[in-house]
Write an enzyme that holds these catalytic residues in place. Structure first.
Site, PDB file in Angstrom:
ATOM      1  N   ALA A  11       6.319  14.922  13.048  1.00  0.00           N
ATOM      2  CA  ALA A  11       5.486  13.869  13.645  1.00  0.00           C
ATOM      3  C   ALA A  11       4.252  13.626  12.783  1.00  0.00           C
ATOM      4  O   ALA A  11       3.135  13.601  13.270  1.00  0.00           O
ATOM      5  CB  ALA A  11       5.089  14.267  15.068  1.00  0.00           C
ATOM      6  N   GLY A  15       6.753  10.236  10.015  1.00  0.00           N
ATOM      7  CA  GLY A  15       7.536  10.281  11.249  1.00  0.00           C
ATOM      8  C   GLY A  15       6.875   9.509  12.378  1.00  0.00           C
ATOM      9  O   GLY A  15       7.533   8.697  13.053  1.00  0.00           O
ATOM     10  N   ASN A  92       7.449  17.743   5.875  1.00  0.00           N
ATOM     11  CA  ASN A  92       6.747  17.754   4.597  1.00  0.00           C
ATOM     12  C   ASN A  92       7.578  18.437   3.506  1.00  0.00           C
ATOM     13  O   ASN A  92       8.331  19.367   3.782  1.00  0.00           O
ATOM     14  CB  ASN A  92       5.362  18.411   4.735  1.00  0.00           C
ATOM     15  N   THR A 133      10.813  12.561   1.306  1.00  0.00           N
ATOM     16  CA  THR A 133      11.096  12.332  -0.112  1.00  0.00           C
ATOM     17  C   THR A 133      11.686  13.615  -0.699  1.00  0.00           C
ATOM     18  O   THR A 133      11.060  14.674  -0.619  1.00  0.00           O
ATOM     19  CB  THR A 133       9.801  11.960  -0.855  1.00  0.00           C
ATOM     20  N   GLU A 162      11.199   6.522   2.628  1.00  0.00           N
ATOM     21  CA  GLU A 162      10.172   5.652   3.208  1.00  0.00           C
ATOM     22  C   GLU A 162       9.225   5.161   2.120  1.00  0.00           C
ATOM     23  O   GLU A 162       8.771   5.945   1.296  1.00  0.00           O
ATOM     24  CB  GLU A 162       9.395   6.438   4.284  1.00  0.00           C
ATOM     25  N   PHE A 163       8.927   3.873   2.152  1.00  0.00           N
ATOM     26  CA  PHE A 163       8.049   3.297   1.121  1.00  0.00           C
ATOM     27  C   PHE A 163       6.681   2.890   1.653  1.00  0.00           C
ATOM     28  O   PHE A 163       5.891   2.278   0.930  1.00  0.00           O
ATOM     29  CB  PHE A 163       8.726   2.080   0.477  1.00  0.00           C
ATOM     30  N   LEU A 223      11.725   8.582  -5.861  1.00  0.00           N
ATOM     31  CA  LEU A 223      10.876   9.245  -6.865  1.00  0.00           C
ATOM     32  C   LEU A 223      10.494   8.253  -7.960  1.00  0.00           C
ATOM     33  O   LEU A 223       9.367   8.252  -8.460  1.00  0.00           O
ATOM     34  CB  LEU A 223      11.608  10.445  -7.487  1.00  0.00           C
ATOM     35  N   CYS A 278       1.463  12.193  -2.151  1.00  0.00           N
ATOM     36  CA  CYS A 278       2.797  12.008  -2.748  1.00  0.00           C
ATOM     37  C   CYS A 278       2.870  11.734  -4.250  1.00  0.00           C
ATOM     38  O   CYS A 278       3.755  12.270  -4.905  1.00  0.00           O
ATOM     39  CB  CYS A 278       3.532  10.926  -1.995  1.00  0.00           C
ATOM     40  N   LYS A 341      -7.935   6.963   0.009  1.00  0.00           N
ATOM     41  CA  LYS A 341      -8.016   5.498  -0.089  1.00  0.00           C
ATOM     42  C   LYS A 341      -8.601   5.003   1.215  1.00  0.00           C
ATOM     43  O   LYS A 341      -8.762   5.781   2.156  1.00  0.00           O
ATOM     44  CB  LYS A 341      -6.638   4.882  -0.366  1.00  0.00           C
TER      45      LYS A 341
HETATM   46  P1  NAD Z   1       3.085  15.513   7.238  1.00  0.00           P
HETATM   47  O1  NAD Z   1       2.692  16.833   6.714  1.00  0.00           O
HETATM   48  O2  NAD Z   1       2.052  14.554   7.736  1.00  0.00           O
HETATM   49  O3  NAD Z   1       4.115  15.711   8.456  1.00  0.00           O
HETATM   50  C1  NAD Z   1       5.198  16.582   8.422  1.00  0.00           C
HETATM   51  C2  NAD Z   1       5.345  17.208   9.801  1.00  0.00           C
HETATM   52  O4  NAD Z   1       6.552  17.967   9.843  1.00  0.00           O
HETATM   53  C3  NAD Z   1       4.231  18.183  10.166  1.00  0.00           C
HETATM   54  O5  NAD Z   1       3.578  17.758  11.357  1.00  0.00           O
HETATM   55  C4  NAD Z   1       4.946  19.535  10.366  1.00  0.00           C
HETATM   56  O6  NAD Z   1       4.407  20.313  11.414  1.00  0.00           O
HETATM   57  C5  NAD Z   1       6.349  19.065  10.703  1.00  0.00           C
HETATM   58  N1  NAD Z   1       7.380  20.083  10.470  1.00  0.00           N
HETATM   59  C6  NAD Z   1       7.585  20.829   9.361  1.00  0.00           C
HETATM   60  N2  NAD Z   1       8.657  21.626   9.526  1.00  0.00           N
HETATM   61  C7  NAD Z   1       9.143  21.378  10.768  1.00  0.00           C
HETATM   62  C8  NAD Z   1      10.238  21.885  11.511  1.00  0.00           C
HETATM   63  N3  NAD Z   1      11.061  22.800  10.978  1.00  0.00           N
HETATM   64  N4  NAD Z   1      10.451  21.443  12.756  1.00  0.00           N
HETATM   65  C9  NAD Z   1       9.611  20.502  13.302  1.00  0.00           C
HETATM   66  N5  NAD Z   1       8.563  19.978  12.636  1.00  0.00           N
HETATM   67  C10 NAD Z   1       8.327  20.403  11.379  1.00  0.00           C
HETATM   68  O7  NAD Z   1       3.955  14.826   6.105  1.00  0.00           O
HETATM   69  P2  NAD Z   1       4.159  13.256   5.826  1.00  0.00           P
HETATM   70  O8  NAD Z   1       2.993  12.720   5.080  1.00  0.00           O
HETATM   71  O9  NAD Z   1       4.589  12.599   7.082  1.00  0.00           O
HETATM   72  O10 NAD Z   1       5.369  13.305   4.794  1.00  0.00           O
HETATM   73  C11 NAD Z   1       6.675  13.646   5.205  1.00  0.00           C
HETATM   74  C12 NAD Z   1       7.634  13.286   4.101  1.00  0.00           C
HETATM   75  O11 NAD Z   1       7.613  11.866   3.882  1.00  0.00           O
HETATM   76  C13 NAD Z   1       7.325  13.928   2.741  1.00  0.00           C
HETATM   77  O12 NAD Z   1       8.537  14.232   2.114  1.00  0.00           O
HETATM   78  C14 NAD Z   1       6.617  12.814   1.997  1.00  0.00           C
HETATM   79  O13 NAD Z   1       6.799  12.925   0.606  1.00  0.00           O
HETATM   80  C15 NAD Z   1       7.318  11.589   2.510  1.00  0.00           C
HETATM   81  N6  NAD Z   1       6.524  10.357   2.463  1.00  0.00           N
HETATM   82  C16 NAD Z   1       5.213  10.368   2.846  1.00  0.00           C
HETATM   83  C17 NAD Z   1       4.480   9.185   2.850  1.00  0.00           C
HETATM   84  C18 NAD Z   1       3.046   9.144   3.268  1.00  0.00           C
HETATM   85  O14 NAD Z   1       2.433   8.085   3.161  1.00  0.00           O
HETATM   86  N7  NAD Z   1       2.440  10.217   3.747  1.00  0.00           N
HETATM   87  C19 NAD Z   1       5.113   7.972   2.501  1.00  0.00           C
HETATM   88  C20 NAD Z   1       6.450   8.000   2.130  1.00  0.00           C
HETATM   89  C21 NAD Z   1       7.148   9.198   2.115  1.00  0.00           C
HETATM   90  C1  UGA Z   2       2.191   5.543  -2.088  1.00  0.00           C
HETATM   91  C2  UGA Z   2       3.130   4.352  -2.331  1.00  0.00           C
HETATM   92  O1  UGA Z   2       2.353   3.167  -2.496  1.00  0.00           O
HETATM   93  C3  UGA Z   2       4.104   4.179  -1.152  1.00  0.00           C
HETATM   94  O2  UGA Z   2       5.031   3.152  -1.457  1.00  0.00           O
HETATM   95  C4  UGA Z   2       4.837   5.494  -0.919  1.00  0.00           C
HETATM   96  O3  UGA Z   2       5.697   5.369   0.204  1.00  0.00           O
HETATM   97  C5  UGA Z   2       3.836   6.604  -0.691  1.00  0.00           C
HETATM   98  O4  UGA Z   2       2.951   6.697  -1.839  1.00  0.00           O
HETATM   99  C6  UGA Z   2       4.465   7.955  -0.543  1.00  0.00           C
HETATM  100  O5  UGA Z   2       5.580   8.176  -0.971  1.00  0.00           O
HETATM  101  O6  UGA Z   2       3.744   8.781   0.017  1.00  0.00           O
HETATM  102  P1  UGA Z   2      -0.025   5.917  -0.680  1.00  0.00           P
HETATM  103  O7  UGA Z   2      -0.146   7.147  -1.516  1.00  0.00           O
HETATM  104  O8  UGA Z   2      -0.129   6.049   0.786  1.00  0.00           O
HETATM  105  O9  UGA Z   2       1.384   5.217  -0.957  1.00  0.00           O
HETATM  106  O10 UGA Z   2      -1.115   4.848  -1.118  1.00  0.00           O
HETATM  107  P2  UGA Z   2      -1.241   3.881  -2.397  1.00  0.00           P
HETATM  108  O11 UGA Z   2      -1.735   2.587  -1.931  1.00  0.00           O
HETATM  109  O12 UGA Z   2      -0.036   3.882  -3.219  1.00  0.00           O
HETATM  110  O13 UGA Z   2      -2.425   4.565  -3.221  1.00  0.00           O
HETATM  111  C7  UGA Z   2      -2.251   5.813  -3.867  1.00  0.00           C
HETATM  112  C8  UGA Z   2      -3.483   6.138  -4.673  1.00  0.00           C
HETATM  113  O14 UGA Z   2      -3.582   5.284  -5.819  1.00  0.00           O
HETATM  114  C9  UGA Z   2      -4.786   5.976  -3.896  1.00  0.00           C
HETATM  115  O15 UGA Z   2      -5.663   7.013  -4.209  1.00  0.00           O
HETATM  116  C10 UGA Z   2      -5.306   4.649  -4.394  1.00  0.00           C
HETATM  117  O16 UGA Z   2      -6.690   4.533  -4.263  1.00  0.00           O
HETATM  118  C11 UGA Z   2      -4.869   4.683  -5.848  1.00  0.00           C
HETATM  119  N1  UGA Z   2      -4.759   3.342  -6.457  1.00  0.00           N
HETATM  120  C12 UGA Z   2      -3.827   2.459  -6.004  1.00  0.00           C
HETATM  121  C13 UGA Z   2      -5.583   3.003  -7.502  1.00  0.00           C
HETATM  122  O17 UGA Z   2      -6.430   3.815  -7.934  1.00  0.00           O
HETATM  123  N2  UGA Z   2      -5.469   1.771  -8.068  1.00  0.00           N
HETATM  124  C14 UGA Z   2      -4.565   0.855  -7.638  1.00  0.00           C
HETATM  125  O18 UGA Z   2      -4.509  -0.262  -8.202  1.00  0.00           O
HETATM  126  C15 UGA Z   2      -3.728   1.218  -6.574  1.00  0.00           C
END
Ligand code: NAD
Ligand code: UGA
Length: 464
Positions: A11, A15, A92, A133, A162-163, A223, A278, A341
């Site tokens: 969550a 999520g 995560n 990811t 997820e993007f 990736l 990420c 950010k």
């Molecule tokens: P997060 O740390 O915010 O959330 C992950 C959650 O999973 C945590 O709350 C944790 O307690 C829970 N968890 C872990 N193991 C568990 C288990 N066995 N059972 C139940 N819950 C469990 O992470 P996030 O930022 O949401 O990222 C999750 C994934 O999505 C990563 O692989 C990340 O690379 C990818 N992703 C993140 C973003 C982003 O913007 N944060 C964007 C795209 C992709």
């Molecule tokens: C990034 C990608 O944009 C998402 O598509 C992807 O899903 C996500 O990573 C992920 O896999 O977690 P996010 O990290 O949330 O998203 O935010 P961004 O807007 O990409 O910014 C990332 C970092 O780059 C920030 O620190 C931002 O300030 C910096 N940034 C971004 C710059 O310094 N310059 C820019 O022109 C754009």
């Protein structure tokens, strides 16, 4: 195959928002988001949506609409797995901090734990969706675990990376460029599983925005997308340093380059360096994968994106020290922003942490104001680096709940996050209450340098 029950394990930043939007758009599907973190689930269930664990514009409204109707948050992981016909794994996948691949590879222990739990609990066929990811070919490992340890039920594994970007998560989920679904297409059953997920997104995405590929392409595309985005930031940041020594202006260079439709204007903002949970983790993972296949040149190429980013953070801190007459010892420096950010409370890998750490090594006193980040989070971030004792960190870095106190009596202000409100501050009033000469180091190029210099500030942007 029509999906009636979705379970999402994890969550977090992905999520929570992703499932909230699915529940909002698919009234006939019951969506249960589960997590082992009880506090997080309690926050998701809090009646006061200001207390949700994640700050994202528009998220509270979506949660309010769907929660209790067909969106549920729970710690009963087994129960939700049992009930679901589709399970998203959204836990995560941090960089490994131990053993083989330490500091580079993705730590897949949380993914594996989920797979084993699904295998143990499932009594009916399930579609298992990789939302986290993951390194390319993880689906093969998931398949083995589910197949060999399960109760003889069928599992179909799909990759659906997820993007979304933080700060714009809801907008990205509702109006994203595309959804990517990777799956096997060799049997009717596997094609049906893929179609079931396509149908979920088809509630609000146009058919041509839902891309389907094989599993490995989908895993690797995620990736690749992050690597390309981060590479653009490192590319413009590399040019920013060259601009500073040649009197070119990086914003003008970015505009000139970005109007070429082949290059495009987005992701060309020079900054103090990218942060977030990420970019770095995913590129390190990519580098590790390339190395493990013996592709040294590929690995070196992508590693350079990280090397450049580390350099950019370091040189921002070094510039502050050099400009303040080569010493910041005992000087108060105000930080505007701590989040990685704007429009998020997430601080993971934020450039602010590393800049603060470098300045604290030079014995500066730092006062931070961030509109959304809580003071204890700043201390947690700093303590995680293990550079000095927790007491020293707490003494040398303080958080304030208004910008004005942070800046009062400061020798310099450093803008670390591009929060919009910073532009509208009463900069004359800030100036009047600072030590002179008063410096502004704008790590995001969001302030009007000319206006600040008219007030009396000495202004330093990035790449100017
Ligand atoms: P997060 O740390 O915010 O959330 C992950 C959650 O999973 C945590 O709350 C944790 O307690 C829970 N968890 C872990 N193991 C568990 C288990 N066995 N059972 C139940 N819950 C469990 O992470 P996030 O930022 O949401 O990222 C999750 C994934 O999505 C990563 O692989 C990340 O690379 C990818 N992703 C993140 C973003 C982003 O913007 N944060 C964007 C795209 C992709
Ligand atoms: C990034 C990608 O944009 C998402 O598509 C992807 O899903 C996500 O990573 C992920 O896999 O977690 P996010 O990290 O949330 O998203 O935010 P961004 O807007 O990409 O910014 C990332 C970092 O780059 C920030 O620190 C931002 O300030 C910096 N940034 C971004 C710059 O310094 N310059 C820019 O022109 C754009």
């Amino acid at each position: 195959m029509k999906v009636k029950n979705i379970c999402c394990i994890g969550a977090g930043y992905v999520g929570g928002p992703t499932m909230s939007v699915i529940a909002q758009k698919c009234h006939e599907i019951k969506v249960t988001v589960v997590d082992i973190n009880e506090e997080r689930i309690a926050q998701w269930n809090d009646k006061n949506t200001d207390l949700l664990p994640i700050y994202e514009p528009g998220l509270a409204e979506v949660v309010e609409e769907a929660r209790g109707r067909n969106l549920f948050f729970s710690t009963d992981v087994d129960g939700a797995i049992d009930e679901a016909d589709m399970i998203f794994i959204s836990v995560n996948t941090p960089t490994k901090t131990y053993g083989i691949g330490k500091g580079m590879a993705a730590d897949l222990k949380y993914i594996e734990l989920c797979a084993r739990q699904i295998a143990r609990v499932a009594k009916s066929d399930k579609i298992v969706v990789e939302k986290s990811t993951l390194p390319v070919r993880t689906a093969a490992a998931l398949k083995s675990i589910l197949h060999y340890t399960g109760n003889g039920v069928n599992f179909h594994i799909l990759s659906n990376p997820e993007f979304l970007a933080e700060g714009t998560a809801i907008q990205d989920l509702l109006e994203g460029d595309r959804v990517l679904i990777g799956g096997e297409r060799d049997t009717q059953e596997s094609r049906d599983a893929m179609q079931a997920l396509v149908d979920v997104y088809a509630h609000w995405m146009k058919p041509d925005q839902i891309l389907t590929t094989n599993v490995w392409s989908s895993e690797l595309s995620k990736l690749t997308a992050n690597a390309f985005l981060a590479q653009r930031v490192s590319s413009i940041n590399a040019m920013s340093e060259l601009c500073e020594v040649t009197d070119a202006d990086v914003s003008e260079v970015a505009r000139a380059v970005g109007t070429d439709s082949r290059i495009g204007p987005k992701f060309l903002k020079a900054s103090v360096g990218f942060g977030g949970s990420c970019f770095q983790k995913d590129i390190l993972n990519l580098v590790y994968i390339a190395k493990s296949y013996g592709l040294k040149e590929v690995a070196d190429y992508w590693e350079q994106v990280i090397i450049m980013n580390d350099h950019q953070k370091r040189r921002f801190a070094r510039n502050i020290v050099q400009t303040l007459f080569n010493t910041v010892s005992g000087k108060k420096i105000a930080f505007l922003g701590w989040a990685f950010k704007k429009d998020t409370n997430d601080t993971r890998e934020s450039a602010a942490i590393y800049v603060a750490d470098d300045l604290l090594e030079e014995k500066a006193e730092i006062a931070v104001f961030d509109p959304k980040v809580k003071p204890h989070q700043m201390q947690t971030d700093l303590n995680f680096l293990n550079t000095r004792s927790q007491d020293e960190n707490a003494e040398m870095l303080t958080a304030t709940d208004n910008y004005y106190d942070a800046c009062k009596d400061a020798h310099a202000i450093a803008v670390l996050t591009e929060w919009d409100e910073f532009k509208d501050y009463d900069w004359k009033k800030i100036y009047d209450n600072m030590r002179k000469p008063a410096f502004v180091f704008d790590g995001r190029n969001i302030l009007n340098g000319e206006d600040l210099e008219k007030i009396g500030f000495i202004y330093r942007g990035i790449g100017k």
